[in-house]
Design a protein around this motif. Structure first.
Motif, PDB file in Angstrom:
ATOM      1  N   LEU A   1       0.830  -1.212   0.000  1.00  0.00           N
ATOM      2  CA  LEU A   1       0.000   0.000   0.000  1.00  0.00           C
ATOM      3  C   LEU A   1       0.863   1.260   0.000  1.00  0.00           C
ATOM      4  O   LEU A   1       0.581   2.230  -0.711  1.00  0.00           O
ATOM      5  CB  LEU A   1      -0.908   0.005   1.238  1.00  0.00           C
ATOM      6  CG  LEU A   1      -2.237  -0.720   1.068  1.00  0.00           C
ATOM      7  CD1 LEU A   1      -3.034  -0.674   2.364  1.00  0.00           C
ATOM      8  CD2 LEU A   1      -3.056  -0.072  -0.055  1.00  0.00           C
TER       9      LEU A   1
ATOM     10  N   ARG B   1       3.884   1.499  -1.183  1.00  0.00           N
ATOM     11  CA  ARG B   1       4.489   1.627  -2.518  1.00  0.00           C
ATOM     12  C   ARG B   1       3.503   2.271  -3.476  1.00  0.00           C
ATOM     13  O   ARG B   1       3.843   3.138  -4.270  1.00  0.00           O
ATOM     14  CB  ARG B   1       4.901   0.241  -3.043  1.00  0.00           C
ATOM     15  CG  ARG B   1       6.089  -0.366  -2.361  1.00  0.00           C
ATOM     16  CD  ARG B   1       6.700  -1.476  -3.216  1.00  0.00           C
ATOM     17  NE  ARG B   1       5.859  -2.666  -3.330  1.00  0.00           N
ATOM     18  CZ  ARG B   1       5.846  -3.672  -2.462  1.00  0.00           C
ATOM     19  NH1 ARG B   1       6.649  -3.633  -1.411  1.00  0.00           N
ATOM     20  NH2 ARG B   1       5.065  -4.709  -2.628  1.00  0.00           N
ATOM     21  N   ASN B   2       2.258   1.808  -3.395  1.00  0.00           N
ATOM     22  CA  ASN B   2       1.254   2.332  -4.323  1.00  0.00           C
ATOM     23  C   ASN B   2       0.946   3.821  -4.069  1.00  0.00           C
ATOM     24  O   ASN B   2       0.688   4.580  -4.996  1.00  0.00           O
ATOM     25  CB  ASN B   2      -0.027   1.507  -4.206  1.00  0.00           C
ATOM     26  CG  ASN B   2      -1.048   1.906  -5.238  1.00  0.00           C
ATOM     27  OD1 ASN B   2      -2.124   2.396  -4.926  1.00  0.00           O
ATOM     28  ND2 ASN B   2      -0.683   1.746  -6.519  1.00  0.00           N
TER      29      ASN B   2
ATOM     30  N   LEU C   1      -0.091  -5.903 -21.400  1.00  0.00           N
ATOM     31  CA  LEU C   1      -0.838  -4.637 -21.339  1.00  0.00           C
ATOM     32  C   LEU C   1      -0.297  -3.675 -22.384  1.00  0.00           C
ATOM     33  O   LEU C   1       0.901  -3.680 -22.694  1.00  0.00           O
ATOM     34  CB  LEU C   1      -0.695  -4.003 -19.950  1.00  0.00           C
ATOM     35  CG  LEU C   1      -1.125  -4.823 -18.733  1.00  0.00           C
ATOM     36  CD1 LEU C   1      -1.121  -3.946 -17.478  1.00  0.00           C
ATOM     37  CD2 LEU C   1      -2.501  -5.416 -18.933  1.00  0.00           C
TER      38      LEU C   1
ATOM     39  N   GLU D   1      -2.228   1.143 -20.820  1.00  0.00           N
ATOM     40  CA  GLU D   1      -2.673   0.330 -19.685  1.00  0.00           C
ATOM     41  C   GLU D   1      -1.555   0.136 -18.673  1.00  0.00           C
ATOM     42  O   GLU D   1      -1.791   0.140 -17.460  1.00  0.00           O
ATOM     43  CB  GLU D   1      -3.164  -1.038 -20.181  1.00  0.00           C
ATOM     44  CG  GLU D   1      -4.515  -0.963 -20.854  1.00  0.00           C
ATOM     45  CD  GLU D   1      -4.865  -2.232 -21.630  1.00  0.00           C
ATOM     46  OE1 GLU D   1      -6.003  -2.337 -22.090  1.00  0.00           O
ATOM     47  OE2 GLU D   1      -3.978  -3.105 -21.789  1.00  0.00           O
TER      48      GLU D   1
ATOM     49  N   VAL E   1      -1.932   1.403 -14.613  1.00  0.00           N
ATOM     50  CA  VAL E   1      -2.074   0.341 -13.593  1.00  0.00           C
ATOM     51  C   VAL E   1      -2.028   0.883 -12.157  1.00  0.00           C
ATOM     52  O   VAL E   1      -2.909   0.566 -11.345  1.00  0.00           O
ATOM     53  CB  VAL E   1      -1.013  -0.770 -13.786  1.00  0.00           C
ATOM     54  CG1 VAL E   1      -0.856  -1.614 -12.529  1.00  0.00           C
ATOM     55  CG2 VAL E   1      -1.415  -1.676 -14.925  1.00  0.00           C
ATOM     56  N   PRO E   2      -1.044   1.723 -11.770  1.00  0.00           N
ATOM     57  CA  PRO E   2      -0.963   2.128 -10.366  1.00  0.00           C
ATOM     58  C   PRO E   2      -2.229   2.821  -9.852  1.00  0.00           C
ATOM     59  O   PRO E   2      -2.590   2.670  -8.688  1.00  0.00           O
ATOM     60  CB  PRO E   2       0.233   3.081 -10.337  1.00  0.00           C
ATOM     61  CG  PRO E   2       1.056   2.684 -11.507  1.00  0.00           C
ATOM     62  CD  PRO E   2       0.087   2.266 -12.552  1.00  0.00           C
TER      63      PRO E   2
ATOM     64  N   GLU F   1      -5.376   2.467 -11.332  1.00  0.00           N
ATOM     65  CA  GLU F   1      -6.486   1.496 -11.394  1.00  0.00           C
ATOM     66  C   GLU F   1      -6.455   0.567 -10.199  1.00  0.00           C
ATOM     67  O   GLU F   1      -7.488   0.110  -9.716  1.00  0.00           O
ATOM     68  CB  GLU F   1      -6.397   0.702 -12.693  1.00  0.00           C
ATOM     69  CG  GLU F   1      -6.757   1.553 -13.901  1.00  0.00           C
ATOM     70  CD  GLU F   1      -6.778   0.744 -15.173  1.00  0.00           C
ATOM     71  OE1 GLU F   1      -6.059  -0.260 -15.245  1.00  0.00           O
ATOM     72  OE2 GLU F   1      -7.510   1.143 -16.094  1.00  0.00           O
ATOM     73  N   LEU F   2      -5.256   0.309  -9.743  1.00  0.00           N
ATOM     74  CA  LEU F   2      -5.065  -0.532  -8.574  1.00  0.00           C
ATOM     75  C   LEU F   2      -5.772   0.034  -7.347  1.00  0.00           C
ATOM     76  O   LEU F   2      -6.216  -0.709  -6.463  1.00  0.00           O
ATOM     77  CB  LEU F   2      -3.556  -0.620  -8.316  1.00  0.00           C
ATOM     78  CG  LEU F   2      -3.027  -1.631  -7.338  1.00  0.00           C
ATOM     79  CD1 LEU F   2      -3.582  -3.006  -7.616  1.00  0.00           C
ATOM     80  CD2 LEU F   2      -1.515  -1.661  -7.431  1.00  0.00           C
TER      81      LEU F   2
ATOM     82  N   SER G   1     -10.881   4.379 -12.099  1.00  0.00           N
ATOM     83  CA  SER G   1     -10.757   4.123 -13.540  1.00  0.00           C
ATOM     84  C   SER G   1     -11.654   5.132 -14.256  1.00  0.00           C
ATOM     85  O   SER G   1     -12.218   6.024 -13.621  1.00  0.00           O
ATOM     86  CB  SER G   1     -11.177   2.677 -13.862  1.00  0.00           C
ATOM     87  OG  SER G   1     -12.482   2.445 -13.390  1.00  0.00           O
TER      88      SER G   1
ATOM     89  N   ARG H   1       4.681   5.610 -16.226  1.00  0.00           N
ATOM     90  CA  ARG H   1       3.999   4.813 -15.209  1.00  0.00           C
ATOM     91  C   ARG H   1       4.449   5.213 -13.801  1.00  0.00           C
ATOM     92  O   ARG H   1       3.648   5.312 -12.872  1.00  0.00           O
ATOM     93  CB  ARG H   1       4.313   3.323 -15.436  1.00  0.00           C
ATOM     94  CG  ARG H   1       3.689   2.415 -14.407  1.00  0.00           C
ATOM     95  CD  ARG H   1       3.974   0.958 -14.697  1.00  0.00           C
ATOM     96  NE  ARG H   1       5.391   0.626 -14.502  1.00  0.00           N
ATOM     97  CZ  ARG H   1       5.911  -0.562 -14.742  1.00  0.00           C
ATOM     98  NH1 ARG H   1       5.159  -1.530 -15.220  1.00  0.00           N
ATOM     99  NH2 ARG H   1       7.198  -0.808 -14.549  1.00  0.00           N
TER     100      ARG H   1
END
Lengths: 842, 225
Positions: free
Chosen positions: B79, B81-82, B98, B102, B106-107, B109-110, B114, B154
């Motif tokens: 968590l 890290r995100n 992906l 995409e 990702v980070p 959408e995680l 979205s 990203r």
């Protein structure tokens, strides 16, 4: 859409075709389960719907003697309607077809039986005309076999009848019965006019009841049983028939479901094997996602979603295929079902079959997927594999238990008993253990034992592939070995059963048997057959008798007060016993001493009893039995027990008396001869019948043909089911090799880049796949031999027949399939430029 | 922003315990940029892994954005890290299945976000790294430099407080590497992100305001430029 679903979908992009291919592994297993389960429900419904026509009456009473007048009078007071039937085995011959003979079952009816269901004849309504003269309705298959037409003559005993119809179907009797004992109906009056019921001939007398709807049939059967217990009657009610039929069908379906389950299990191993490779290829992706903040359980859930999707796809395709299987199965089983089956989709059964398939598939998918939970994000920056978590995973261990419990649960549910369920699960576990153990040995041996220096590079590389990291030795041995094991076991069991039948009439054994030779005819009979070149090989007198008391306790009292686990039929049946001075070659003494002769007038006669009957009657050597020999009491004691090879065609008996006791009793004879050909058989039979018309015969070569016919049908059912396992095995094999191809692709490309020729690459593959193919086939072969020996001994009570050629052929075929599939599926790798492959597979 | 206290990491190895990092201590303020340099095997990547919460230290502690990550379990660190961290790897580490867009989103959408706003922001970042037209391309359809630029986009998608770069130019040619470094530093400056750069390239290291040198797991120098 949640992140997990979205990622599972996106991540599968490059592998969807491959994942779909993986799901095919379980399609056939699920198809078998769904098809069998749904058909099972069809049959259950058919049994319920056609309950009354299963028996054709509400109650049927059977006796081995004509019913006394008083009993018949009592039956008539019960209300409703009744019908009489007499049936007996007799020789049937067709004068218009060169007196072709066959032993059939002659039945005479009086009354409107069947009361429920329909006795189908062609032309329809022929039964109604049976009484108008000497008419007969003959089994359709028998007419077809001998080319007999309606209007032709049929001879039964000394009387001649005219065939007025073909018998197509009798309620409650499967078509297979017709093959063993074809049925011929005549009227009661015309049967009585023949000489068939005279003398000591064995016949069955039945009374069928159609009772008022208010009658409690079960209670009535019980009351009648009590009241008429001295007559040793057998009572059959619809409920009882339904239960017997239900039990028999349950056994058949348990067996079929287990065979289907093996296919599913093998497919699930294939799925696990493919997912194992898939997960390994996804480790860097997982590590990267973990770096970006994906939690371990989220990463696991992404791949579990894909695993479940494989299961769901497999279950959906399997269900669709299963419904086709269900439509096919009644055609496969038609000769063994005593009624018509209406096809309908039992959604509950379909759901159960599909759910079982899905659960097993997902459980197996979980095994490799558990590794995803332990992928360290550190792997994204460090390529070293050693950084992984090598601790034993307790969840993995727990999962093995869950899988074992699921398999056991399924097997127990299917068989309805703990013991066979446990045996099935253990057999699967032992097979896996042995195959896994062999795989470990191969890995260790290729690592430590093989001499490297004298070997060429190709051999070293091929053999090293067996133990290097990411080797697939275990997975291939498991899937290839298990497939070989299952396929070969089915083949060998078939050989064993065929061998058992072959032993019945092969070599110099008798193949033509004569029955009902009267006491005063036996010398003439011997002379006739000898004169026609077929001397008697075995001959035995037959004396009918019943048991009057066991160990001093009267059977009638036992039947009344309870018989403590002794099957009633063993107490009430009529025993056809013999006497002789010595043992014959189809029997051996297992306890006590065989006594072949006693002085006439002996107070206690020493007899020899067949061991399983003695067990049923709870008798041991020394115990006393009193027989009622046609009205005369005879006290005997068990002097010896015998094991009898019943399957051998020879006059075999439950009870053998010594010489010197039964000679004066009314008796008939049975004799066995051997003839060289069908023509000789016809000649000998005609010579006997000409002089001794009441003697009947069975030509075993014809019976062999019949048994062969029935066995072919059984073999067809078994092969049909085995096909699911075999095709699944091939799919798993192709899948295992295809996943191996992807796993090895990078190093193949590297070798090509370094200058390896296509020939060298092929040779490396050849070495690896040959070793794996041979070891899997040999281990699977050894397991199948063990399984066949056990099945032969404990299930079929015979010796396993292991034809070396079948064994070698199967092993060679298994190796060949492995090699061909391996080389074909790897062909593209060697033919395509390295760069193209690298781009495709990235 | 990042406080490293007496960090030690020991691995179990066949020949006995192997200590790859000993008693490393340093602190970084928000917006700082530091290069960790040293020869192969000096413990650079191990230090980066520990600072980013990819691994647990044998002893010592890491406090990242005010949170002590040493005592956290793996999910809690995920968590962190995100929420706070961006990564750029030497091998790019894009998810091959992906598309570029995409991969970038990702980070976010995680986190459960979205929709158009997320896609728009992803496209914006791809524009920023010069790949606005390549959003629908898969990693195999991109060159190494392009893949690394997607990785950089990203890394900035979740507006990290700290960006960890592990040899970001290690797999790129000279010109591409120069352009990449410029992008990293520009974005770092623009977004006011703290930058931790692991490299053995001294020229690259000198573009940071501070250099920590490691040798055999020990900090041998820590200088401001």
């Amino acid at each position: 859409m949640s992140f997990i679903l979205k990622m599972a979908w996106r991540d599968s992009r490059a592998s969807r075709r491959r994942l779909a291919l993986v799901s095919i592994s379980v399609v056939l297993g699920i198809a078998a389960l769904v098809g069998i389960a749904s058909l099972g429900d069809n049959l259950k419904r058919a049994v319920d719907d056609q309950t009354k026509s299963l028996l054709g009456s509400d109650l049927t009473v059977t006796s081995s003697k004509p019913f006394p007048e008083a009993t018949m009078a009592h039956f008539k007071t019960l209300g409703g309607e009744l019908a009489r039937e007499v049936s007996l085995a007799s020789q049937i011959s067709f004068p218009t077809r060169g007196n072709t003979r066959w032993r059939g079952q002659v039945r005479a009816l009086e009354g409107n039986f069947p009361f429920y269901g329909e006795l189908v004849t062609s032309p329809a309504g022929a039964m109604a005309k049976l009484g108008a003269g000497n008419n007969a309705i003959v089994e359709d298959t028998l007419l077809a076999q001998f080319g007999v037409q309606i209007g032709d003559e049929v001879k039964i005993g000394k009387s001649t009848f005219r065939v007025i119809g073909a018998l197509k179907k009798i309620p409650g009797e499967p078509a297979a019965v017709a093959m063993l004992a074809p049925r011929v109906y005549v009227s009661m009056a015309s049967l009585e006019a023949t000489d068939l019921l005279k003398g000591d001939r064995f016949a069955r007398y039945r009374v069928h009841f159609k009772l008022p709807v208010t009658t409690e049939v079960e209670a009535l059967a019980k009351t009648l049983g009590e009241k008429l217990k001295n007559q040793r009657l057998r009572f059959e009610t619809v409920e009882e028939r339904k239960k017997q039929l239900g039990d028999a069908l349950k056994d058949v379906f348990s067996f079929m479901s287990l065979v289907g389950f093996v296919a599913l299990f093998l497919g699930a191993v294939g799925v696990a094997s493919a997912m194992h490779v898939y997960v390994r290829q996804k480790i860097l992706t997982v590590a990267t996602l973990r770096c970006l903040g994906v939690r371990a359980r989220t990463a696991f859930a992404i791949y579990l979603t894909q695993g479940c999707a494989i299961g769901v796809l497999g279950a959906a395709l399997g269900t669709a295929a299963g419904l086709s299987v269900q439509a096919l199965l009644p055609k496969v089983l038609k000769d063994f079902l005593p009624f018509e089956v209406d096809f309908f989709i039992s959604w509950a059964a379909v759901a159960k079959g599909a759910a079982a398939g899905l659960v097993i598939c997902v459980l197996f998918t979980l095994l490799p997927l558990l590794a995803v939970r332990r992928v360290s994000p550190l792997l994204a920056i460090r390529s070293a594999q050693g950084q992984g978590d090598n601790r034993e995973d307790p969840v993995r261990l727990a999962l093995f238990f869950v899988i074992a419990a699921a398999v056991l649960g399924f097997a127990v549910l299917q068989t309805g008993h703990w013991l066979p369920g446990l045996a099935f699960t253990l057999a699967m576990a032992v097979s896996f253990g042995i195959l896994g153990g062999v795989a470990q040995l191969v890995v260790l041996a290729s690592k430590h034992l093989l001499p490297r220096k004298p070997l060429s590079y190709v051999w070293r590389q091929g053999l090293a592939n067996l133990h290097r990291p990411n080797n697939r030795t275990l997975l291939l041995l498991l899937s290839l070995g298990l497939a070989t094991f299952l396929m070969l076991t089915l083949l060998l069991t078939r050989s064993t059963l065929l061998g058992k039948i072959e032993s019945v009439a092969g070599g110099s054994r008798p193949n033509l048997m004569f029955f009902d030779i009267q006491d005063d005819e036996i010398l003439r009979f011997d002379a006739i057959v000898s004169a026609n070149g077929a001397p008697v090989i075995a001959q035995a007198p037959i004396i009918t008798m019943q048991i009057a008391s066991l160990k001093g306790r009267a059977v009638d009292a036992m039947l009344k007060d309870g018989h403590a686990g002794i099957p009633a039929w063993t107490l009430t049946r009529e025993y056809r016993s013999t006497y002789r001075a010595a043992l014959v070659d189809t029997e051996r003494v297992t306890a006590g001493k065989f006594i072949g002769r006693v002085t006439p007038g002996e107070a206690r006669v020493p007899i020899s009893m067949e061991e399983s009957l003695a067990k049923d009657l709870q008798l041991a050597v020394g115990d006393e039995v009193t027989f009622n020999v046609q009205g005369v009491p005879l006290t005997a004691y068990v002097a010896s027990l015998r094991a009898v090879e019943w399957q051998r065609v020879s006059p075999n008996f439950f009870v053998v008396f010594p010489e010197g006791v039964l000679e004066p009793a009314p008796k008939t004879f049975v004799a066995a001869v051997r003839v060289a050909s069908m023509a000789d058989s016809g000649r000998v039979q005609q010579a006997v019948v000409k002089e001794l018309p009441s003697v009947s015969s069975i030509d075993l070569t014809l019976i062999m043909q019949t048994i062969d016919n029935i066995f072919s049908k059984v073999a067809f059912v078994v092969s049909f089911l085995a096909l699911f396992t075999i095709v699944t095995g091939v799919i798993v094999l192709v899948g295992a090799i295809l996943t191996g191809r992807l796993q090895r692709i990078r190093e193949t490309v590297l070798l090509r880049t370094l200058g390896a020729t296509q020939r060298q690459l092929r040779q490396i593959l050849l070495v690896e796949y040959t070793v794996l193919g041979v070891l899997s086939a040999v281990t699977g072969g050894a397991l199948s031999i063990a399984a066949t020996v056990l099945v032969a001994k404990y299930r079929f009570n015979t010796t396993a027949v292991i034809p070396p050629l079948v064994l070698l052929g199967a092993v060679a075929a298994s190796v060949a399939v492995t090699l061909i599939t391996g080389l074909v599926t790897n062909r593209g790798v060697a033919n395509t430029p390295p760069l193209e492959i690298l781009r495709e597979e990235t | 922003m990042l406080k490293v206290e007496r960090l030690t990491k020991t691995y179990k190895a066949a020949g006995g315990p192997l200590t790859v990092l000993r008693d490393v201590t340093f602190e970084l303020q928000p917006g700082a940029s530091v290069a960790i340099v040293g020869p192969s095997g000096s413990g650079k990547t191990t230090l980066l892994g520990l600072c980013a919460g990819l691994d647990r230290p044998t002893s010592g502690n890491v406090i990242l954005a005010g949170e002590s990550i040493g005592a956290m379990n793996e999910d809690e660190r995920a968590l962190v890290r995100n929420r706070h961290i961006g990564f750029v790897f030497q091998n790019f580490q894009l998810v091959p299945t992906l598309t570029a867009l995409e991969n970038v989103t990702v980070p976010i959408e995680l986190r459960g976000d979205s929709g158009r706003a997320v896609t728009g922001r992803g496209r914006e970042l791809l524009e920023r790294v010069g790949l606005g037209e390549r959003g629908d391309h898969y990693p195999v359809q991109l060159s190494g430099g392009e893949q690394q630029r997607v990785a950089l986009a990203r890394a900035f998608m979740n507006e990290p407080k700290i960006l960890f770069c592990d040899e970001p130019t290690g797999n790129l040619d000279g010109d591409t590497a120069t352009a990449m470094v410029k992008l990293i530093l520009d974005l770092n400056h623009e977004k006011k992100t703290t930058l931790v750069l692991v490299t053995h390239d001294l020229e690259l290291a000198k573009k940071c305001r501070r250099i920590i040198r490691l040798r055999s797991g020990l900090v041998v120098s820590d200088e401001m430029i």
